[in-house]
Design a protein around this motif. Structure first.
Motif, PDB file in Angstrom:
ATOM      1  N   THR A   1       0.821  -1.198   0.000  1.00 10.70           N
ATOM      2  CA  THR A   1       0.000   0.000   0.000  1.00 10.70           C
ATOM      3  C   THR A   1       0.863   1.260   0.000  1.00 10.70           C
ATOM      4  O   THR A   1       2.096   1.193   0.066  1.00 10.70           O
ATOM      5  CB  THR A   1      -0.935   0.006   1.218  1.00 10.70           C
ATOM      6  OG1 THR A   1      -0.137  -0.004   2.408  1.00 10.70           O
ATOM      7  CG2 THR A   1      -1.826  -1.222   1.213  1.00 10.70           C
TER       8      THR A   1
ATOM      9  N   ILE B   1      -4.262  -1.135  -5.201  1.00 20.70           N
ATOM     10  CA  ILE B   1      -3.627  -1.410  -3.904  1.00 20.70           C
ATOM     11  C   ILE B   1      -2.473  -0.444  -3.669  1.00 20.70           C
ATOM     12  O   ILE B   1      -2.298   0.109  -2.576  1.00 20.70           O
ATOM     13  CB  ILE B   1      -3.151  -2.872  -3.837  1.00 20.70           C
ATOM     14  CG1 ILE B   1      -4.353  -3.812  -3.764  1.00 20.70           C
ATOM     15  CG2 ILE B   1      -2.254  -3.091  -2.625  1.00 20.70           C
ATOM     16  CD1 ILE B   1      -3.976  -5.283  -3.847  1.00 20.70           C
TER      17      ILE B   1
ATOM     18  N   LEU C   1      -8.412   0.685   2.487  1.00 21.09           N
ATOM     19  CA  LEU C   1      -8.755  -0.694   2.137  1.00 21.09           C
ATOM     20  C   LEU C   1      -9.673  -1.322   3.173  1.00 21.09           C
ATOM     21  O   LEU C   1     -10.477  -2.209   2.843  1.00 21.09           O
ATOM     22  CB  LEU C   1      -7.487  -1.536   2.000  1.00 21.09           C
ATOM     23  CG  LEU C   1      -6.581  -1.225   0.805  1.00 21.09           C
ATOM     24  CD1 LEU C   1      -5.314  -2.062   0.874  1.00 21.09           C
ATOM     25  CD2 LEU C   1      -7.304  -1.466  -0.502  1.00 21.09           C
TER      26      LEU C   1
ATOM     27  N   ARG D   1     -14.223   1.384   1.429  1.00 16.48           N
ATOM     28  CA  ARG D   1     -14.231   0.477   0.279  1.00 16.48           C
ATOM     29  C   ARG D   1     -15.122   0.958  -0.852  1.00 16.48           C
ATOM     30  O   ARG D   1     -14.881   0.610  -2.006  1.00 16.48           O
ATOM     31  CB  ARG D   1     -14.675  -0.918   0.737  1.00 16.48           C
ATOM     32  CG  ARG D   1     -13.679  -1.608   1.654  1.00 16.48           C
ATOM     33  CD  ARG D   1     -13.996  -3.070   1.804  1.00 16.48           C
ATOM     34  NE  ARG D   1     -13.022  -3.755   2.639  1.00 16.48           N
ATOM     35  CZ  ARG D   1     -13.007  -5.065   2.857  1.00 16.48           C
ATOM     36  NH1 ARG D   1     -13.947  -5.823   2.310  1.00 16.48           N
ATOM     37  NH2 ARG D   1     -12.088  -5.621   3.622  1.00 16.48           N
TER      38      ARG D   1
ATOM     39  N   VAL E   1      -9.384  -8.608   2.692  1.00 13.01           N
ATOM     40  CA  VAL E   1      -8.062  -7.997   2.815  1.00 13.01           C
ATOM     41  C   VAL E   1      -7.303  -8.774   3.874  1.00 13.01           C
ATOM     42  O   VAL E   1      -7.673  -8.755   5.047  1.00 13.01           O
ATOM     43  CB  VAL E   1      -8.161  -6.504   3.183  1.00 13.01           C
ATOM     44  CG1 VAL E   1      -6.764  -5.906   3.326  1.00 13.01           C
ATOM     45  CG2 VAL E   1      -8.957  -5.738   2.136  1.00 13.01           C
TER      46      VAL E   1
END
Length: 313
Positions: free
Chosen positions: A78, A123, A131, A135, A165
């Motif tokens: 990320t 990502i 995340l 969303r 995730v």
């Protein structure tokens, strides 16, 4: 006559064979794309019965249902440098069968590859908090990224959703400690705020009672009643400390004051004999003088005696 009848029967049989060869049935969830001598026909065959020219036309059926395709879990880093594994699911359908057949070889496989690359890209552009909590924004961004090349293929993206995730175990422990610390902070703030409000109310009550001493006495009696309601064998009565200090500072020899000890009040005072006056400091005799200690003379030093030489053996 027999020849004519036989020829007619042969023509009918040939026609039936041609019709049977060119007969096609398109289902309700399908659309038919016809190629004549390798060129696609503009008219798309709708659901129902259709006849094409054998050996010249070729029909290819395209499913126009919504296809649910899971995206394999993709591992990425990320924007805040956290390694995660994210999997998603894509819902799409074919809205232009001719383009889906002509423009791309396998539109399902193409959408799968585009979805995987788009998921990796989303990502890297997102934070871990996005995340986990934001969303809906990621769903719209991911759908837009997949829909851009899919429009030219005659495919329409219905929706894209992130399924799961997966975080490393160390990150899970860190997040749990962070959540615990946050809850502890909130509880302490709430407790301190309650104490602050209670102190303000108590200060206001104290100011109100200071203007009316009877209110303080009534409050004391109410406290005694509350304590006695518990059926206790011992009752503790508060006593003002200021009153104790008053008795301590009260002079014992003041006129009209009685001695504190009851035994002292029962015994009559005895007369005290007068003592002779002591002489003044100037009239007292001086103590005898101490004779000085005589100083001893120093000890004479004796020279060492020489020893005789030792005899040879």
């Amino acid at each position: 006559m027999n020849i004519a009848v036989g020829l007619g029967i042969g023509i009918v049989v040939a026609a039936l064979i041609i019709v049977a060869k060119g007969a096609r049935v398109v289902q309700q969830y399908e659309r038919g794309v016809v190629f004549r001598l390798g060129r696609v026909r503009q008219r798309v065959r709708q659901p129902g019965f259709h006849v094409i020219i054998p050996f010249l036309d070729r029909m290819k059926k395209v499913n126009v249902q919504i296809i649910t395709m899971p995206i394999p879990a993709q591992e990425g880093i990320t924007r805040d440098n956290v390694t995660v594994r994210v999997d998603a699911v894509v819902y799409f359908r074919v809205h232009d069968p001719s383009r889906a057949i002509v423009e791309v070889q396998n539109h399902v496989f193409a959408i799968e590859q585009v979805a995987q690359t788009s998921l990796r890209s989303i990502i890297g552009k997102s934070d871990l908090d996005d995340l986990l909590s934001n969303r809906e924004e990621l769903h719209r961004g991911l759908a837009l990224m997949i829909d851009s090349p899919a429009v030219g293929w005659g495919v329409e993206i219905d929706r894209v959703e992130l399924k799961d995730v997966q975080l490393p175990e160390s990150m899970k422990r860190s997040m749990s400690r962070q959540a615990e610390a946050e809850r502890e902070r909130r509880s302490r703030i709430i407790t301190a705020d309650g104490e602050f409000q209670a102190s303000k109310k108590l200060a206001a009550a104290a100011d109100e009672m200071s203007n009316s001493p009877a209110a303080l006495q009534l409050r004391l009696l109410q406290t005694v009643v509350e304590v006695a309601a518990e059926k206790n064998s011992t009752l503790v009565m508060p006593f003002p400390v200021e009153m104790l200090r008053f008795f301590e500072n009260f002079p014992a020899g003041a006129p009209g004051s009685a001695p504190r000890d009851p035994a002292a009040r029962a015994v009559p005072a005895q007369p005290v004999a007068a003592r002779p006056a002591e002489p003044e400091d100037d009239d007292r005799p001086l103590p005898p003088a101490v004779p000085p200690v005589p100083v001893l003379p120093p000890t004479p030093q004796v020279p060492p005696v020489p020893l005789p030489p030792a005899a040879d053996a």
